[in-house]
Design a protein around this motif. Sequence first.
Motif, short mmCIF file in Angstrom:
data_model
loop_
_atom_site.label_atom_id
_atom_site.label_comp_id
_atom_site.label_asym_id
_atom_site.label_seq_id
_atom_site.Cartn_x
_atom_site.Cartn_y
_atom_site.Cartn_z
N ASP A 1 7.00 -2.75 8.94
CA ASP A 1 6.51 -3.35 7.70
C ASP A 1 7.35 -4.58 7.41
O ASP A 1 8.58 -4.52 7.44
CB ASP A 1 6.68 -2.36 6.54
N HIS B 1 -1.45 0.48 14.32
CA HIS B 1 -0.82 -0.18 13.18
C HIS B 1 -0.52 -1.65 13.45
O HIS B 1 0.52 -2.17 13.07
CB HIS B 1 0.42 0.61 12.72
N GLU C 1 6.39 7.17 -0.28
CA GLU C 1 6.37 5.71 -0.22
C GLU C 1 6.83 5.10 -1.54
O GLU C 1 7.58 4.12 -1.55
CB GLU C 1 4.94 5.23 0.09
N ASN D 1 5.77 0.25 14.66
CA ASN D 1 5.19 -0.71 13.72
C ASN D 1 6.22 -0.99 12.63
O ASN D 1 6.93 -0.09 12.19
CB ASN D 1 3.87 -0.23 13.12
N TRP E 1 6.43 7.78 8.47
CA TRP E 1 6.30 7.73 7.01
C TRP E 1 6.02 9.14 6.49
O TRP E 1 6.29 9.44 5.32
CB TRP E 1 5.24 6.74 6.55
N TRP F 1 0.82 -1.22 0.00
CA TRP F 1 0.00 0.00 0.00
C TRP F 1 0.85 1.27 0.00
O TRP F 1 0.44 2.32 0.47
CB TRP F 1 -1.02 -0.01 1.14
N TRP F 2 2.04 1.14 -0.60
CA TRP F 2 2.92 2.31 -0.65
C TRP F 2 2.68 3.11 -1.92
O TRP F 2 3.41 2.97 -2.91
CB TRP F 2 4.38 1.83 -0.57
N TRP G 1 -3.70 10.79 4.31
CA TRP G 1 -2.67 11.26 5.24
C TRP G 1 -1.60 12.09 4.55
O TRP G 1 -1.10 13.06 5.11
CB TRP G 1 -2.02 10.08 5.96
N GLN H 1 3.25 -6.90 1.61
CA GLN H 1 3.58 -6.02 2.75
C GLN H 1 2.55 -6.29 3.84
O GLN H 1 1.35 -6.33 3.58
CB GLN H 1 3.48 -4.56 2.31
N LEU I 1 1.63 -6.14 8.40
CA LEU I 1 1.96 -5.63 9.74
C LEU I 1 1.62 -6.65 10.82
O LEU I 1 0.60 -7.35 10.72
CB LEU I 1 1.14 -4.37 10.03
N LYS J 1 12.38 6.16 3.22
CA LYS J 1 11.03 5.84 3.71
C LYS J 1 10.62 6.65 4.94
O LYS J 1 9.45 6.84 5.22
CB LYS J 1 10.97 4.33 4.04
N GLY K 1 -3.77 4.12 3.36
CA GLY K 1 -2.80 4.12 4.45
C GLY K 1 -3.20 3.13 5.53
O GLY K 1 -4.38 2.87 5.73
N GLY K 2 -2.19 2.57 6.20
CA GLY K 2 -2.46 1.61 7.26
C GLY K 2 -2.73 0.20 6.73
O GLY K 2 -2.66 -0.76 7.48
N HIS L 1 9.00 1.68 11.91
CA HIS L 1 8.36 2.99 11.98
C HIS L 1 7.91 3.20 13.41
O HIS L 1 7.81 2.25 14.19
CB HIS L 1 7.10 3.02 11.10
N TRP M 1 -8.04 4.90 10.62
CA TRP M 1 -6.67 4.54 11.01
C TRP M 1 -5.86 5.77 11.40
O TRP M 1 -4.97 5.70 12.25
CB TRP M 1 -5.97 3.73 9.91
C1 BGC Z 1 2.90 1.50 7.24
C2 BGC Z 1 3.77 2.52 6.54
C3 BGC Z 1 2.93 3.34 5.59
C4 BGC Z 1 1.76 3.95 6.35
C5 BGC Z 1 0.87 4.82 5.51
C6 BGC Z 1 1.71 2.17 7.86
O1 BGC Z 1 0.85 1.20 8.40
O2 BGC Z 1 3.63 0.84 8.23
O3 BGC Z 1 4.80 1.89 5.83
O4 BGC Z 1 3.73 4.31 4.98
O5 BGC Z 1 0.97 2.92 6.89
O6 BGC Z 1 0.46 4.21 4.36
#
Ligand code: BGC
Length: 413
Positions: free
Chosen positions: A298, A374, A35, A296, A265, A29-30, A245, A84, A86, A334, A61-62, A137, A186
């Motif tokens: 990734d 997260h 990102e 958190n 981020w 989700w980057w 965000w 990716q 979490l 990042k 995001g999230g 992060h 989030w």
């Molecule tokens: C991720 C980050 C990301 C952010 C916003 C977070 O949950 O750990 O890598 O940039 O969400 O998308």
Amino acid sequence: MKKTLLQLAVVSLFATPAFAQQSVEVLHWWTSGGEASALNVLKQTLEKQGVTWNDMPVAGGGGEAAMTAVRARVTAGNPPTAVQMLGFDILDWAKQGVLADMNDVAAKNGWDKVVPTAIQKFSKYNGKWIAAPVNVHSTNWVWANKEVLAKAGVTTEPKTFDEFIADAEKVQKAGFIAIAHGGQPWQEATIFDGVAMSTGGIDYYKKAFIDLDQKALNSPTTLKVFQRMAQIRKLVDKDFSGRDWNVASGMVITGKAGFQIMGDWAKGEFLNAKKVPGKDFLCFRMPGTQGDVTFNTDQFVMFKLSDPNKTAAQAKMAADILDPSFQSSFNVVKGSVPARTDVSDAAFDDCGKKAMKDLAEANKNNTLVGSMAHGHAVPASIKNAFYDVITRHFNGQIDDKKAVTELAEAAKS
Ligand code: BGC
């Protein structure tokens, strides 16, 4: 000497076909500017080794939308090569027995010795490595536009929550948006991480959001947390609803707003806009959480696949991710810090150096805790139930008192 067409065809036919066919399909989700720049570092690292990158971005995001997409792909019997992910989501998938075993790559590259224990908790399942951590992060940060603050007469960093609110009010009075915020559950939960830690301290945070202790949840401290969330609500602009965000970060970058409470981020966005920490923008811990880190990480999980070219590519990707020089070059872009303890901070800017120092100290002092927002404090079912309460409260649908009882109830989800 020029080759004939036939000679060229023969050369390409015998040019290690197994290597040439290696590819990875990566779901992530980057999608923001910062990102995407960071993702490019990973993409290029793989492409240099002949591994083709098939991009599968799922904006949001999230990662909530990304997790829905993963479920659909796995259910259809067609999981991506790498995803990716979490915290607790990783463990949930591991339980289902669908993740590839990374023990060989981990052993060959000595991951056990260099990845912090708090992270290994989410990278291993039943003693086996099932995820490759790419960063660390943390969510308890505030980002500020230095010039806006100066114009509002804010010249020192706020040290307590009350000082922060007083400064934000000054920014508002000076004609700026005080706090840039995107009204998505989030994002509200991300602010909540910091406000909870700032209000109750590390012991309260652990009891309430990791141990899910009913007494801690149903307490005057939680009431105060919601009262403080309501204070923040008064300092965001009227168009906050649904805003992404990175658009909120953009408001701080361009001088429309003074502050953003967001994970690091956000720094990726400032850097992507060629802004310099200390000169154009400031980074500081959510006032009242100095010394604490809500982290958190990734990680990339690899799904079990049978195609040997794909599994070879998975192994390469996993090894690359934990490579020390990659960890430095990726995390510099990042906004995060390395997921290994042995990477130098030389290439990092001042915010990054501070983040690395904070992380090491918090790890030593037992003040490093998983971010609820997260996915590193509680499983997704409870996290989502918490999101729901926090968001309804932020939007004025329930009052502070009701939010406390509902939050305690949500912990039982
Ligand atoms: C991720 C980050 C990301 C952010 C916003 C977070 O949950 O750990 O890598 O940039 O969400 O998308």
